[in-house]
Design an enzyme around this catalytic site. Sequence first.
Site, mmCIF file in Angstrom:
data_model
loop_
_atom_site.group_PDB
_atom_site.id
_atom_site.type_symbol
_atom_site.label_atom_id
_atom_site.label_comp_id
_atom_site.label_asym_id
_atom_site.label_seq_id
_atom_site.Cartn_x
_atom_site.Cartn_y
_atom_site.Cartn_z
ATOM 1 N N MET A 152 -53.535 -70.783 20.511
ATOM 2 C CA MET A 152 -54.975 -70.624 20.235
ATOM 3 C C MET A 152 -55.755 -71.663 21.021
ATOM 4 O O MET A 152 -55.346 -72.828 21.090
ATOM 5 C CB MET A 152 -55.246 -70.818 18.747
ATOM 6 C CG MET A 152 -54.454 -69.892 17.845
ATOM 7 S SD MET A 152 -54.974 -70.076 16.121
ATOM 8 C CE MET A 152 -53.657 -69.169 15.294
ATOM 9 N N MET A 194 -53.028 -56.714 14.595
ATOM 10 C CA MET A 194 -53.352 -57.815 13.678
ATOM 11 C C MET A 194 -53.739 -57.255 12.314
ATOM 12 O O MET A 194 -54.583 -56.363 12.219
ATOM 13 C CB MET A 194 -54.521 -58.646 14.219
ATOM 14 C CG MET A 194 -54.248 -59.456 15.467
ATOM 15 S SD MET A 194 -53.042 -60.783 15.293
ATOM 16 C CE MET A 194 -53.633 -61.681 13.863
ATOM 17 N N MET A 216 -53.913 -66.091 21.710
ATOM 18 C CA MET A 216 -55.266 -65.855 21.187
ATOM 19 C C MET A 216 -56.194 -66.755 21.993
ATOM 20 O O MET A 216 -56.680 -67.792 21.528
ATOM 21 C CB MET A 216 -55.297 -66.187 19.684
ATOM 22 C CG MET A 216 -54.613 -65.116 18.851
ATOM 23 S SD MET A 216 -54.098 -65.677 17.227
ATOM 24 C CE MET A 216 -52.505 -66.387 17.666
ATOM 25 N N HIS A 247 -42.047 -66.274 16.974
ATOM 26 C CA HIS A 247 -43.460 -65.992 17.254
ATOM 27 C C HIS A 247 -44.229 -67.306 17.399
ATOM 28 O O HIS A 247 -44.237 -68.140 16.488
ATOM 29 C CB HIS A 247 -44.027 -65.162 16.101
ATOM 30 C CG HIS A 247 -45.405 -64.642 16.324
ATOM 31 N ND1 HIS A 247 -45.662 -63.477 17.023
ATOM 32 C CD2 HIS A 247 -46.610 -65.110 15.934
ATOM 33 C CE1 HIS A 247 -46.964 -63.256 17.037
ATOM 34 N NE2 HIS A 247 -47.571 -64.244 16.395
ATOM 35 N N HIS A 287 -47.918 -65.213 21.386
ATOM 36 C CA HIS A 287 -49.131 -64.478 20.998
ATOM 37 C C HIS A 287 -50.323 -65.310 21.434
ATOM 38 O O HIS A 287 -50.659 -66.310 20.804
ATOM 39 C CB HIS A 287 -49.107 -64.256 19.481
ATOM 40 C CG HIS A 287 -50.323 -63.591 18.936
ATOM 41 N ND1 HIS A 287 -50.614 -63.567 17.589
ATOM 42 C CD2 HIS A 287 -51.327 -62.895 19.543
ATOM 43 C CE1 HIS A 287 -51.752 -62.917 17.396
ATOM 44 N NE2 HIS A 287 -52.205 -62.499 18.565
ATOM 45 N N SER A 338 -43.327 -66.949 12.435
ATOM 46 C CA SER A 338 -44.397 -67.627 13.169
ATOM 47 C C SER A 338 -44.357 -69.117 12.866
ATOM 48 O O SER A 338 -44.506 -69.529 11.708
ATOM 49 C CB SER A 338 -45.757 -67.067 12.756
ATOM 50 O OG SER A 338 -46.771 -67.935 13.229
ATOM 51 N N ASP A 397 -47.895 -68.906 18.211
ATOM 52 C CA ASP A 397 -49.327 -68.606 18.262
ATOM 53 C C ASP A 397 -50.061 -69.636 19.110
ATOM 54 O O ASP A 397 -50.187 -70.794 18.724
ATOM 55 C CB ASP A 397 -49.903 -68.608 16.841
ATOM 56 C CG ASP A 397 -49.421 -67.415 16.037
ATOM 57 O OD1 ASP A 397 -49.637 -66.282 16.495
ATOM 58 O OD2 ASP A 397 -48.829 -67.628 14.965
ATOM 59 N N ASP A 416 -48.905 -58.426 12.456
ATOM 60 C CA ASP A 416 -49.042 -59.882 12.350
ATOM 61 C C ASP A 416 -50.166 -60.232 11.393
ATOM 62 O O ASP A 416 -51.331 -59.922 11.658
ATOM 63 C CB ASP A 416 -49.328 -60.450 13.749
ATOM 64 C CG ASP A 416 -49.397 -61.961 13.771
ATOM 65 O OD1 ASP A 416 -49.132 -62.605 12.743
ATOM 66 O OD2 ASP A 416 -49.718 -62.491 14.856
#
Length: 232
Positions: free
Chosen positions: A43, A143, A74, A39, A72, A16, A41, A181
Site C-alpha cells: 500500500m 475485493m 494497492m 499474500h 497485491h 495475508s 499487501d 480478499d
Amino acid sequence: MIVVSAASERPLIAPSILSADFARLADEVAAVAGADWLHVDVMDNHFVPNLTLGLPIVESLLKVTDIPMDCHLMIEEPERWAPPYAEAGAYNVTFHAEATQQPVKVARDIRAAGAKAGLSVKPGTPIDPYLEILPEFDTLLIMSVEPGFGGQKFIPEVLSKVGVVRRLVDAGELTIVVEIDGGINSDTIEAAAEAGVDCFVAGSAVYNAADPAEAVRALRAQAAAAAPHLAL
Ligand code: DX5
Ligand code: ZN
C-alpha cells in the site's frame, strides 16, 4: 455433472501478512508453512489511506520462503511499479483496475517479467467492463472489503461478481483463478466457495489464530467441503 475448473482443482489459501507482526516477518511466514500462496499487501498511502511495505521487503521475504508470493499492489502507477515485483520473483502480481488506464499493458509487462498477472477490483467496481480483457490475466482478485485495512467485515454483495466469472470458467470460455480478499474466515468462506472462488485470502483469521498453520488447513478443508469445484 461436477465441473472441475482447469485453473484450480482445489482451494488455495493465501494468508495475508498484513495481520502478522512486522517486526518478526520471517518467523510469521514460517508460521504458515503449508499455505498455497503468501499474500503480501503493498500500500502506497495514495491509492489507499494506509502505508505498508514495498519492494525491498518483498525481496527479503522471497529469500526466506518457498511459498509462492502473491503481491497485491494497492498503489498508483502500476505501469511503473508493478513489473519490478515480477522481476524480483513474485509468483503472482496483482494490481488494481481503478489505478490505471492501461491494464492490458501492465499485465503483459508482468507476464513478460516472468510472473502471473492479476487484476483486482474494489467492492464497488463492476466486473462487466473488464470481462473482455480477462484473458490477459491469470488471476482476478475480487475485493470483499474496501482495500486498506485488515480485520474488516465481509461484503457479501461482491459474490455476484464471483458468479459471473465462475460461469465463464466452467463454460470453458476463460481460464483464470478467482481470488477473494477481505473478511474471509470460518463464517464467510463457505459462501465464497459456493459462489465459485478458487483462492481465499485470509489475514486476521489466520494470524489471530493460536496456530496459523492449522487455521490455513481448517479454512482449506471448509472451502473444499462447501463447493464441488474445489473438492480435494
Ligand atoms: C486489505 C487487504 C487484505 C487484508 C485482509 O486491503 O488487501 O489482504 O489483509 O485481511 P482480513 O482477512 O483480516 O480481512
Ligand atoms: Zn490483499
